[in-house]
Design a protein around this motif. Structure first.
Motif, mmCIF file in Angstrom:
data_model
loop_
_atom_site.group_PDB
_atom_site.id
_atom_site.type_symbol
_atom_site.label_atom_id
_atom_site.label_comp_id
_atom_site.label_asym_id
_atom_site.label_seq_id
_atom_site.Cartn_x
_atom_site.Cartn_y
_atom_site.Cartn_z
ATOM 1 N N TRP A 71 -43.839 -11.118 77.749
ATOM 2 C CA TRP A 71 -43.413 -11.778 77.210
ATOM 3 C C TRP A 71 -42.975 -13.232 77.018
ATOM 4 O O TRP A 71 -41.817 -14.358 76.113
ATOM 5 C CB TRP A 71 -42.442 -11.068 75.384
ATOM 6 C CG TRP A 71 -43.361 -9.654 74.766
ATOM 7 C CD1 TRP A 71 -42.568 -8.629 75.405
ATOM 8 C CD2 TRP A 71 -43.739 -9.552 73.853
ATOM 9 N NE1 TRP A 71 -43.457 -8.035 74.640
ATOM 10 C CE2 TRP A 71 -44.670 -8.803 74.412
ATOM 11 C CE3 TRP A 71 -45.541 -10.911 73.463
ATOM 12 C CZ2 TRP A 71 -45.746 -7.924 72.646
ATOM 13 C CZ3 TRP A 71 -46.522 -10.129 72.673
ATOM 14 C CH2 TRP A 71 -46.423 -8.757 72.649
ATOM 15 N N GLN A 117 -48.036 -20.633 67.691
ATOM 16 C CA GLN A 117 -47.824 -19.576 69.361
ATOM 17 C C GLN A 117 -46.661 -19.117 68.099
ATOM 18 O O GLN A 117 -45.520 -19.761 67.266
ATOM 19 C CB GLN A 117 -47.057 -20.669 69.932
ATOM 20 C CG GLN A 117 -46.342 -22.648 69.958
ATOM 21 C CD GLN A 117 -46.242 -23.178 70.728
ATOM 22 O OE1 GLN A 117 -47.432 -23.924 70.995
ATOM 23 N NE2 GLN A 117 -45.478 -23.354 71.823
ATOM 24 N N HIS A 159 -45.947 -15.388 71.673
ATOM 25 C CA HIS A 159 -47.323 -14.977 72.132
ATOM 26 C C HIS A 159 -47.615 -15.827 70.968
ATOM 27 O O HIS A 159 -47.071 -16.838 70.755
ATOM 28 C CB HIS A 159 -47.510 -13.752 70.891
ATOM 29 C CG HIS A 159 -46.797 -14.031 69.384
ATOM 30 N ND1 HIS A 159 -45.859 -13.454 69.572
ATOM 31 C CD2 HIS A 159 -47.534 -14.156 69.127
ATOM 32 C CE1 HIS A 159 -45.508 -13.456 67.920
ATOM 33 N NE2 HIS A 159 -46.512 -14.282 67.266
ATOM 34 N N VAL A 217 -51.212 -17.161 69.016
ATOM 35 C CA VAL A 217 -52.363 -16.649 68.029
ATOM 36 C C VAL A 217 -53.287 -17.530 68.199
ATOM 37 O O VAL A 217 -53.743 -18.154 68.201
ATOM 38 C CB VAL A 217 -51.346 -16.613 66.653
ATOM 39 C CG1 VAL A 217 -52.757 -16.393 65.699
ATOM 40 C CG2 VAL A 217 -50.722 -15.591 66.253
ATOM 41 N N SER A 245 -59.056 -13.269 65.127
ATOM 42 C CA SER A 245 -57.834 -14.011 65.841
ATOM 43 C C SER A 245 -56.935 -12.840 66.404
ATOM 44 O O SER A 245 -57.023 -11.747 66.120
ATOM 45 C CB SER A 245 -56.682 -14.579 64.565
ATOM 46 O OG SER A 245 -57.084 -15.831 64.069
ATOM 47 N N LEU A 285 -53.732 -11.674 69.114
ATOM 48 C CA LEU A 285 -53.058 -12.346 69.483
ATOM 49 C C LEU A 285 -52.581 -11.884 71.503
ATOM 50 O O LEU A 285 -53.054 -10.781 71.626
ATOM 51 C CB LEU A 285 -51.156 -11.009 68.787
ATOM 52 C CG LEU A 285 -50.425 -11.794 69.279
ATOM 53 C CD1 LEU A 285 -49.056 -11.608 67.529
ATOM 54 C CD2 LEU A 285 -49.275 -10.978 70.039
ATOM 55 N N PHE A 345 -55.391 -7.260 65.299
ATOM 56 C CA PHE A 345 -54.818 -8.415 64.451
ATOM 57 C C PHE A 345 -54.907 -8.671 63.306
ATOM 58 O O PHE A 345 -56.446 -9.028 63.181
ATOM 59 C CB PHE A 345 -54.961 -9.484 65.239
ATOM 60 C CG PHE A 345 -54.042 -10.787 64.957
ATOM 61 C CD1 PHE A 345 -52.339 -10.840 64.427
ATOM 62 C CD2 PHE A 345 -54.301 -11.660 64.194
ATOM 63 C CE1 PHE A 345 -51.695 -11.295 64.308
ATOM 64 C CE2 PHE A 345 -53.882 -13.239 63.113
ATOM 65 C CZ PHE A 345 -52.095 -12.711 63.563
ATOM 66 N N ASP A 395 -50.545 -12.088 59.112
ATOM 67 C CA ASP A 395 -49.193 -12.653 59.631
ATOM 68 C C ASP A 395 -48.084 -12.063 60.071
ATOM 69 O O ASP A 395 -47.228 -12.061 61.027
ATOM 70 C CB ASP A 395 -49.252 -13.773 59.474
ATOM 71 C CG ASP A 395 -50.031 -15.574 59.414
ATOM 72 O OD1 ASP A 395 -50.496 -15.080 60.492
ATOM 73 O OD2 ASP A 395 -50.417 -15.787 58.329
ATOM 74 N N GLU A 419 -47.588 -8.943 60.993
ATOM 75 C CA GLU A 419 -48.419 -8.465 62.005
ATOM 76 C C GLU A 419 -46.629 -8.881 63.370
ATOM 77 O O GLU A 419 -46.298 -8.619 64.246
ATOM 78 C CB GLU A 419 -48.796 -7.587 62.894
ATOM 79 C CG GLU A 419 -49.752 -7.033 61.776
ATOM 80 C CD GLU A 419 -50.586 -6.519 62.279
ATOM 81 O OE1 GLU A 419 -51.530 -4.974 62.017
ATOM 82 O OE2 GLU A 419 -52.222 -6.929 62.088
ATOM 83 N N THR A 420 -47.221 -10.440 63.638
ATOM 84 C CA THR A 420 -46.228 -11.799 64.473
ATOM 85 C C THR A 420 -45.059 -11.206 64.516
ATOM 86 O O THR A 420 -43.868 -11.483 65.284
ATOM 87 C CB THR A 420 -46.865 -12.906 64.483
ATOM 88 O OG1 THR A 420 -46.592 -12.893 62.937
ATOM 89 C CG2 THR A 420 -48.712 -13.155 64.238
ATOM 90 N N LEU A 479 -46.218 -5.161 68.147
ATOM 91 C CA LEU A 479 -45.433 -6.019 69.607
ATOM 92 C C LEU A 479 -46.090 -5.949 70.564
ATOM 93 O O LEU A 479 -46.218 -5.846 71.423
ATOM 94 C CB LEU A 479 -44.897 -7.260 69.013
ATOM 95 C CG LEU A 479 -45.296 -8.446 67.835
ATOM 96 C CD1 LEU A 479 -43.711 -9.225 67.620
ATOM 97 C CD2 LEU A 479 -45.827 -9.139 67.983
ATOM 98 N N VAL A 494 -49.123 -4.226 71.647
ATOM 99 C CA VAL A 494 -50.026 -5.417 71.973
ATOM 100 C C VAL A 494 -49.255 -5.160 73.134
ATOM 101 O O VAL A 494 -50.338 -5.452 74.321
ATOM 102 C CB VAL A 494 -50.331 -6.759 71.383
ATOM 103 C CG1 VAL A 494 -50.875 -7.792 72.178
ATOM 104 C CG2 VAL A 494 -50.913 -6.395 70.486
#
Length: 119
Positions: free
Chosen positions: A7, A39, A47, A49, A60, A62, A93, A96, A98-99, A105, A108
């Protein structure tokens, strides 16, 4: 396995603190993947996108910033340490929200750390 290092930008990536990468082309070892849509860094998990446009029917992805191996600011291009196919196989993904979802995360991050360990 700790996902912390995935990260953060690598020191030699060319990233400059506060740099806006929106719109930069994203390139894997096998060619162009897409463009940075946005970002973010919720929970300290920085991260990008990446919007693939027509490459994958507008999907998209991530991508943790630890996968960035180089940033060419004048050329507006980011190079990743993986292939487009590997990005395609990452946890899907969808939204949004999920971000900001720590468990998504983490999944991922774990996926991409395994890629780095296998390299």
């Amino acid at each position: 396995m700790s996902t912390d290092r995935i990260w953060s930008y690598a020191r030699d990536s060319g990233y400059v603190e506060g740099q806006d990468l929106t719109g930069f082309a994203v390139v894997g070892s096998d060619g162009t993947i897409g463009r940075v849509d946005r970002q973010a860094a919720p929970h300290g998990m920085a991260h990008l996108v990446v919007d693939t446009g027509v490459w994958l029917f507008g999907r998209s992805f991530l991508v943790p910033v630890g996968m960035v191996t180089g940033i060419d600011a004048p050329g507006r291009r980011i190079t990743l340490g993986c292939t487009g196919a590997e990005v395609k196989r990452a946890p899907r993904f969808r939204t949004d929200s999920e971000t900001r979802d720590r468990s998504y995360l983490t999944a991922v991050g774990t996926y991409y750390l395994r890629l780095l360990a296998a390299a």
